[in-house]
Each structure stands twice: as structure tokens, then as C-alpha cells.
Design a protein around this motif. Structure first.
Motif, PDB file in Angstrom:
ATOM      1  N   ASN A  87     -20.847  25.169  -8.499  1.00 55.82           N
ATOM      2  CA  ASN A  87     -20.952  24.760  -7.098  1.00 55.82           C
ATOM      3  C   ASN A  87     -21.516  23.343  -6.965  1.00 55.82           C
ATOM      4  O   ASN A  87     -21.130  22.595  -6.070  1.00 55.82           O
ATOM      5  N   ASP A  90     -18.719  20.906  -7.492  1.00 55.43           N
ATOM      6  CA  ASP A  90     -17.463  21.228  -6.822  1.00 55.43           C
ATOM      7  C   ASP A  90     -16.876  20.038  -6.059  1.00 55.43           C
ATOM      8  O   ASP A  90     -15.684  19.734  -6.171  1.00 55.43           O
ATOM      9  N   ARG A  94     -13.387  18.200  -7.100  1.00 57.24           N
ATOM     10  CA  ARG A  94     -12.202  18.225  -6.225  1.00 57.24           C
ATOM     11  C   ARG A  94     -11.715  16.824  -5.865  1.00 57.24           C
ATOM     12  O   ARG A  94     -10.545  16.640  -5.530  1.00 57.24           O
TER      13      ARG A  94
END
Length: 322
Positions: A87, A90, A94
Motif C-alpha cells: 500500500n 501503490d 501505478r
């Protein structure tokens, strides 16, 4: 007068007993709240990632973004104590996964990986990382790590350098960095008593939550963070800081390896004489080395994520890693 002193003594004793009782009640309350909160949160944790089983039967969690054999691979490694690397990285992952296959590895004791109680020496951690990448058939990749991951990466590259095409450090540590001993046993005791939760409730930044994540994700990071806080693997890693830093000082980065250090301005300002100089020493004589200072705190990928993604892409492109 005699009766007065007796009465004063009795009152003093009662006050003392009352104070002791309040302290005991406070400790008991902190412990009880933490105990039942951990039980409740354990049921709320949502699994994620891919579990990769390595020697010994332990499972390490990996999050892969932008899968594709036709893309170059970046392996992302977390800084010390990051509650949920999957997390945490993340947003950065991305932003990069359009051009790269991003593999976020959660070491043992972190995120959704097992707790193994295997000594957290650099040699052991690097062996485990390499086994995971081999299991995933990843044999040509860029290593990119935050904070202490820089120390482990130096030795990793010295052993598996034929597989690593570049190294990128996000305010990463360097071998001669001044280190202080961490009172691990005391911190583990405080954690078991529930005081780390209490401190984190007063100082939310202690949990290092990704700032732009949804509240649902932030809650998940909290649950995982409280569960993993100062577990056996994380605690043992801290105990071995001095040992692992000394070990890294015995090796060096290859003089032709593309190396990009992205340094936090706050880290540089806090240690103006050695922080940047320590990184410069690692790439001395390397024509493919680069240093950039970005404004922000140690967790630069929380505050400068777009700039980092753009600069990483530009750096790798300049070395034909695309």
C-alpha cells in the motif's frame, strides 16, 4: 500534635495508594484496549498480493503492477518498519506501471508476509529476496529502495549484480551513516503493553500512512501496522542495524552501474556535512551515477511521487532501460 501526625500519615498513605491504583488502572486500560483492538482488527484485515513460498516453507508477499514480460522490471523495497509496503508504494507503482513491471516485495515481518524469526542479517534477507525473484522468473531488473533498503541493496548487488541493471535509492541509507542503538526489548515490551498504539493515536504520523490513499486503505495500513509493530522479525532487524551497516561498508557499488540517489532536502538539512557526501562517496568515479535533492521529508515517495516517477523514467531511459 501526636494525633495530627498520625492523621496526616493516614491521609498520605491513602493518597499514595490512590495514586498507585490510578497508575495500575491506567496501565491495565491501555493493555486491555490494545488487546481487544488487535483481536477486532485481525478480522478486518483484507489480504492482498501473491504469496511466494521459499526455502523453509515461509511465504513472502509480493504485489505486482503492470505485469508484462515485454516491460523492464523495477523491484521496490521498503524502508525499515513500513507497515504495508504494498500500500505504501501503490501510488508510485501505478505512476510507473505504464512503462514498467513493478514488483513490490514485502520482507518477512512486513505487510502480509510471514513472520519467520530467521535472523535478519543482510545475507539472509538478500538470499530470501533473490529466491522470491527467481520463483517469479525475474532475472533482469532495477532495484529501487527507500531508506535502509539502500544498505541491503549494496550487498545484494555485490552478490547478484549480473541480474541488476540499475539501482535507485529514495533517501536511502549509506554504510558510514551514524547509527544509534535502538532499545528493541523495551520497545517490544511497550508494544505488548499497548503503549505504541497509544503513542500512534497521539502522533498519527508514526504509522507512516500514505497521505493520498483512501480512508479504507489507511485503515488497512493501521490494522496491519499495529499487528506487525515490533514483531520478532522487525525487532531482530533493528538489533542488527550496526552489524548490517558494517557489513555493507566492506563492499562497494560497481563503478559502471547506473545509480540514482534521490535525496530528501530535510535529511540533507538535518545532516548537512555527511548525508549528501555519504551518497556522493558511493558513486565516486562512476560516470553513470546521479544525485538529486528534492524538497520534502524522508518519505519522499509520499510527497514527491509524481516528480520521482518522472525522474526515474527519465534516468532509466537515458541508460536505455526501457
Amino acid at each position: 500534635m501526636k494525633n495530627f501526625f498520625k492523621k496526616a500519615l493516614r491521609i498520605s498513605i491513602k493518597i499514595l495508594i490512590g495514586l498507585i491504583a490510578l497508575v495500575v488502572l491506567f496501565f491495565a486500560t491501555v493493555f486491555t484496549v490494545n488487546y481487544f483492538a488487535l483481536k477486532s482488527e485481525a478480522k478486518k484485515i483484507e489480504d492482498y498480493g501473491q504469496k511466494v513460498t521459499i526455502d523453509g516453507g515461509h511465504k513472502m508477499n509480493v504485489v505486482t503492477l503492470g505485469k508484462g514480460k515485454d516491460k523492464p522490471t523495477i523491484v521496490l523495497l521498503p524502508g525499515y518498519g513500513t507497515p504495508s509496503p504494498g500500500n505504501d508504494y501503490d501510488e508510485l507503482g501505478r505512476l510507473l506501471d505504464k512503462n514498467y513491471q513493478i514488483v513490490i516485495v514485502e520482507p518477512f515481518g512486513y505487510g502480509m508476509s510471514d513472520v519467520t524469526e530467521t535472523p535478519r542479517t543482510t545475507a539472509n534477507m538478500n538470499k530470501e529476496l533473490h529466491q522470491v525473484l527467481q520463483k517469479l522468473d525475474i532475472k533482469d531488473y532495477t532495484l529501487m529502495g527507500h531508506s535502509i533498503a539502500g544498505i541491503y541493496a549494496i550487498e545484494y548487488i555485490s552478490r547478484y549484480g549480473d541480474e541488476v541493471n540499475a539501482f535507485i535509492g529514495i533517501d536511502s541509507s549509506y554504510p558510514t551513516q551514524p547509527m544509534e542503538d535502538i532499545p528493541v526489548e523495551s520497545l517490544q515490551t511497550l508494544n505488548k503493553m499497548g503503549f505504541n498504539r497509544l503513542i500512534a493515536s497521539i502522533m498519527p504520523d508514526a504509522l507512516m500512512l500514505p497521505p493520498r490513499a483512501s480512508q479504507e486503505v489507511k485503515d488497512q495500513v493501521k490494522y496491519i501496522g499495529y499487528r506487525n509493530m515490533m514483531n520478532e522479525d522487525v525487532g531482530d532487524e533493528a538489533k542488527r542495524f550496526t552489524q548490517n551497516f558494517k557489513s555493507a561498508s566492506k563492499v562497494s557499488l560497481p563503478k559502471d552501474l547506473p545509480v540514482f540517489f534521490i535525496i530528501s532536502s530535510e535529511s540533507d538539512e538535518a545532516d548537512p556535512t555527511t548525508w549528501t557526501a555519504g551518497h556522493e562517496g558511493l558513486i565516486k568515479g562512476n560516470p553513470n551515477g546521479k544525485i538529486e535533492i528534492l524538497k520534502g521529508p524522508h518519505y519522499l515517495h509520499h510527497t514527491q511521487v509524481k516528480t520521482i516517477a518522472n525522474d526515474v523514467t527519465e534516468f532509466l531511459d537515458s541508460h536505455n532501460i526501457k
